[in-house]
Write a protein that holds these residues in place. Structure first.
Motif, PDB file in Angstrom:
ATOM      1  N   LEU A 135     -76.609  39.686 -93.057  1.00 48.43           N
ATOM      2  CA  LEU A 135     -76.116  40.345 -94.250  1.00 48.43           C
ATOM      3  C   LEU A 135     -74.693  39.901 -94.578  1.00 48.43           C
ATOM      4  O   LEU A 135     -74.367  39.614 -95.726  1.00 48.43           O
ATOM      5  CB  LEU A 135     -76.163  41.861 -94.057  1.00 48.43           C
ATOM      6  CG  LEU A 135     -75.768  42.719 -95.241  1.00 48.43           C
ATOM      7  CD1 LEU A 135     -76.757  42.531 -96.376  1.00 48.43           C
ATOM      8  CD2 LEU A 135     -75.688  44.178 -94.844  1.00 48.43           C
ATOM      9  N   ARG A 136     -73.838  39.808 -93.566  1.00 44.57           N
ATOM     10  CA  ARG A 136     -72.460  39.352 -93.777  1.00 44.57           C
ATOM     11  C   ARG A 136     -72.435  37.915 -94.281  1.00 44.57           C
ATOM     12  O   ARG A 136     -71.715  37.581 -95.227  1.00 44.57           O
ATOM     13  CB  ARG A 136     -71.661  39.461 -92.469  1.00 44.57           C
ATOM     14  CG  ARG A 136     -70.189  39.111 -92.637  1.00 44.57           C
ATOM     15  CD  ARG A 136     -69.485  38.856 -91.328  1.00 44.57           C
ATOM     16  NE  ARG A 136     -69.985  37.640 -90.723  1.00 44.57           N
ATOM     17  CZ  ARG A 136     -70.484  37.567 -89.481  1.00 44.57           C
ATOM     18  NH1 ARG A 136     -70.559  38.617 -88.720  1.00 44.57           N
ATOM     19  NH2 ARG A 136     -70.927  36.418 -89.011  1.00 44.57           N
ATOM     20  N   ASN A 137     -73.247  37.069 -93.668  1.00 44.90           N
ATOM     21  CA  ASN A 137     -73.304  35.670 -94.109  1.00 44.90           C
ATOM     22  C   ASN A 137     -73.797  35.559 -95.549  1.00 44.90           C
ATOM     23  O   ASN A 137     -73.320  34.721 -96.313  1.00 44.90           O
ATOM     24  CB  ASN A 137     -74.210  34.850 -93.192  1.00 44.90           C
ATOM     25  CG  ASN A 137     -73.600  34.650 -91.822  1.00 44.90           C
ATOM     26  OD1 ASN A 137     -72.392  34.822 -91.634  1.00 44.90           O
ATOM     27  ND2 ASN A 137     -74.433  34.333 -90.843  1.00 44.90           N
ATOM     28  N   LYS A 138     -74.730  36.417 -95.925  1.00 43.01           N
ATOM     29  CA  LYS A 138     -75.261  36.397 -97.278  1.00 43.01           C
ATOM     30  C   LYS A 138     -74.194  36.831 -98.283  1.00 43.01           C
ATOM     31  O   LYS A 138     -74.071  36.255 -99.363  1.00 43.01           O
ATOM     32  CB  LYS A 138     -76.476  37.313 -97.366  1.00 43.01           C
ATOM     33  CG  LYS A 138     -77.177  37.311 -98.692  1.00 43.01           C
ATOM     34  CD  LYS A 138     -78.380  38.227 -98.647  1.00 43.01           C
ATOM     35  CE  LYS A 138     -79.082  38.283 -99.973  1.00 43.01           C
ATOM     36  NZ  LYS A 138     -80.211  39.216 -99.956  1.00 43.01           N
ATOM     37  N   ILE A 139     -73.420  37.835 -97.923  1.00 39.54           N
ATOM     38  CA  ILE A 139     -72.402  38.349 -98.831  1.00 39.54           C
ATOM     39  C   ILE A 139     -71.274  37.347 -99.021  1.00 39.54           C
ATOM     40  O   ILE A 139     -70.807  37.103-100.134  1.00 39.54           O
ATOM     41  CB  ILE A 139     -71.849  39.698 -98.319  1.00 39.54           C
ATOM     42  CG1 ILE A 139     -72.922  40.780 -98.448  1.00 39.54           C
ATOM     43  CG2 ILE A 139     -70.593  40.115 -99.087  1.00 39.54           C
ATOM     44  CD1 ILE A 139     -72.572  42.074 -97.759  1.00 39.54           C
ATOM     45  N   PHE A 140     -70.832  36.713 -97.944  1.00 41.11           N
ATOM     46  CA  PHE A 140     -69.664  35.840 -98.020  1.00 41.11           C
ATOM     47  C   PHE A 140     -69.986  34.371 -98.270  1.00 41.11           C
ATOM     48  O   PHE A 140     -69.092  33.559 -98.404  1.00 41.11           O
ATOM     49  CB  PHE A 140     -68.815  35.959 -96.747  1.00 41.11           C
ATOM     50  CG  PHE A 140     -68.127  37.283 -96.640  1.00 41.11           C
ATOM     51  CD1 PHE A 140     -67.081  37.593 -97.486  1.00 41.11           C
ATOM     52  CD2 PHE A 140     -68.544  38.236 -95.721  1.00 41.11           C
ATOM     53  CE1 PHE A 140     -66.445  38.820 -97.413  1.00 41.11           C
ATOM     54  CE2 PHE A 140     -67.920  39.455 -95.643  1.00 41.11           C
ATOM     55  CZ  PHE A 140     -66.865  39.767 -96.477  1.00 41.11           C
ATOM     56  N   SER A 141     -71.263  34.010 -98.327  1.00 46.17           N
ATOM     57  CA  SER A 141     -71.592  32.598 -98.548  1.00 46.17           C
ATOM     58  C   SER A 141     -71.358  32.229-100.005  1.00 46.17           C
ATOM     59  O   SER A 141     -71.484  33.062-100.908  1.00 46.17           O
ATOM     60  CB  SER A 141     -73.043  32.308 -98.173  1.00 46.17           C
ATOM     61  OG  SER A 141     -73.899  32.735 -99.190  1.00 46.17           O
ATOM     62  N   THR A 142     -71.023  30.980-100.233  1.00 44.18           N
ATOM     63  CA  THR A 142     -70.822  30.495-101.598  1.00 44.18           C
ATOM     64  C   THR A 142     -72.117  29.942-102.178  1.00 44.18           C
ATOM     65  O   THR A 142     -72.152  29.529-103.329  1.00 44.18           O
ATOM     66  CB  THR A 142     -69.755  29.377-101.632  1.00 44.18           C
ATOM     67  OG1 THR A 142     -70.153  28.350-100.724  1.00 44.18           O
ATOM     68  CG2 THR A 142     -68.400  29.912-101.255  1.00 44.18           C
ATOM     69  N   GLY A 143     -73.166  29.901-101.390  1.00 39.16           N
ATOM     70  CA  GLY A 143     -74.455  29.417-101.865  1.00 39.16           C
ATOM     71  C   GLY A 143     -74.610  27.928-101.630  1.00 39.16           C
ATOM     72  O   GLY A 143     -73.662  27.222-101.264  1.00 39.16           O
ATOM     73  N   GLU A 172     -63.793  23.222 -99.605  1.00 42.71           N
ATOM     74  CA  GLU A 172     -64.032  24.591 -99.146  1.00 42.71           C
ATOM     75  C   GLU A 172     -62.765  25.439 -99.174  1.00 42.71           C
ATOM     76  O   GLU A 172     -62.831  26.658 -99.255  1.00 42.71           O
ATOM     77  CB  GLU A 172     -64.607  24.581 -97.721  1.00 42.71           C
ATOM     78  CG  GLU A 172     -65.999  24.007 -97.623  1.00 42.71           C
ATOM     79  CD  GLU A 172     -67.052  24.878 -98.288  1.00 42.71           C
ATOM     80  OE1 GLU A 172     -66.864  26.104 -98.360  1.00 42.71           O
ATOM     81  OE2 GLU A 172     -68.062  24.317 -98.762  1.00 42.71           O
ATOM     82  N   LYS A 173     -61.606  24.806 -99.079  1.00 43.62           N
ATOM     83  CA  LYS A 173     -60.342  25.549 -99.003  1.00 43.62           C
ATOM     84  C   LYS A 173     -59.891  26.062-100.367  1.00 43.62           C
ATOM     85  O   LYS A 173     -59.000  26.896-100.442  1.00 43.62           O
ATOM     86  CB  LYS A 173     -59.244  24.666 -98.402  1.00 43.62           C
ATOM     87  CG  LYS A 173     -59.545  24.246 -96.973  1.00 43.62           C
ATOM     88  CD  LYS A 173     -58.521  23.282 -96.469  1.00 43.62           C
ATOM     89  CE  LYS A 173     -58.937  22.745 -95.106  1.00 43.62           C
ATOM     90  NZ  LYS A 173     -58.071  21.683 -94.655  1.00 43.62           N
ATOM     91  N   LYS A 174     -60.508  25.572-101.432  1.00 43.01           N
ATOM     92  CA  LYS A 174     -60.100  25.958-102.781  1.00 43.01           C
ATOM     93  C   LYS A 174     -61.119  26.909-103.384  1.00 43.01           C
ATOM     94  O   LYS A 174     -62.278  26.964-102.962  1.00 43.01           O
ATOM     95  CB  LYS A 174     -59.947  24.718-103.668  1.00 43.01           C
ATOM     96  CG  LYS A 174     -58.840  23.799-103.199  1.00 43.01           C
ATOM     97  CD  LYS A 174     -58.719  22.607-104.090  1.00 43.01           C
ATOM     98  CE  LYS A 174     -57.606  21.693-103.576  1.00 43.01           C
ATOM     99  NZ  LYS A 174     -57.514  20.476-104.350  1.00 43.01           N
TER     100      LYS A 174
END
Length: 188
Positions: A22-30, A43-45
């Protein structure tokens, strides 16, 4: 004063929820499907910064915008209050250029007629040739298509080389010139 139900409610641990997933799903950029964008992504921007550097639009409403009537009138009269902004050249402009080139590239047409419709058209062609009015009167014309509708279906069928070529091989016929067919169609 009575206690609120929300405050009294017990906290319940949900056993059926995988918290890590669930955490990975919420914070992933897709996942990024385009290879060019994926390779140029930093990834840093932030998403907005990445898009601007590539020359892509993060918010099309801000990029294109709806023209203001007042500004249009001022431009028409030749009066400008503020200088026009010079758009800065994006650092990774090649990404937008590649995407544009890919969008303009010619695509292979993959249009095919359904198998049932191909069988129906080949049946009509074998039985009636190019007599579309006879096709319209055929007993198996359950959908009661007019001769012009049938003519259009036959023309569409002839524009698909894979399916029409297969029909020609099976029937042993040779392809008819489209000019000669056009004359017979117009005479009807």
């Amino acid at each position: 004063m009575p206690k609120l139900r929300k405050q009294r409610r017990k906290k319940v641990y949900k056993h059926n929820v995988n918290r890590k997933r669930l955490r990975n799903k919420i914070f992933s950029t897709g996942n990024i499907g385009c290879k060019d964008v994926k390779n140029a992504w930093d990834e840093k921007k932030s998403v907005q910064t990445n898009m601007e550097e590539m020359g892509l639009s993060y918010d099309p409403n801000r990029t294109l915008g709806i023209p203001k009537r007042k500004r249009q009138l001022q431009e028409a009269m030749g009066v400008t209050e503020e200088p026009l902004e010079n758009p800065r050249v994006p650092a990774k402009k090649f990404v937008a250029e590649r995407l544009e080139a890919d969008a303009k590239a010619p695509r292979e047409k993959r249009f095919r007629l359904p198998k049932g419709q191909v069988e129906w058209i080949t049946y009509l062609l074998k039985k009636h040739g190019t007599d579309y009015k006879a096709m319209a009167r055929d007993n198996k014309n359950y959908l009661q298509e007019t001769w012009k509708q049938l003519r259009q279906k036959v023309r569409t069928f002839k524009r698909i080389p894979e399916q029409y070529g297969k029909y020609l091989e099976e029937s042993g016929a040779r392809p008819v010139d489209s000019d000669a067919e056009q004359l017979t169609d117009d005479e009807l």
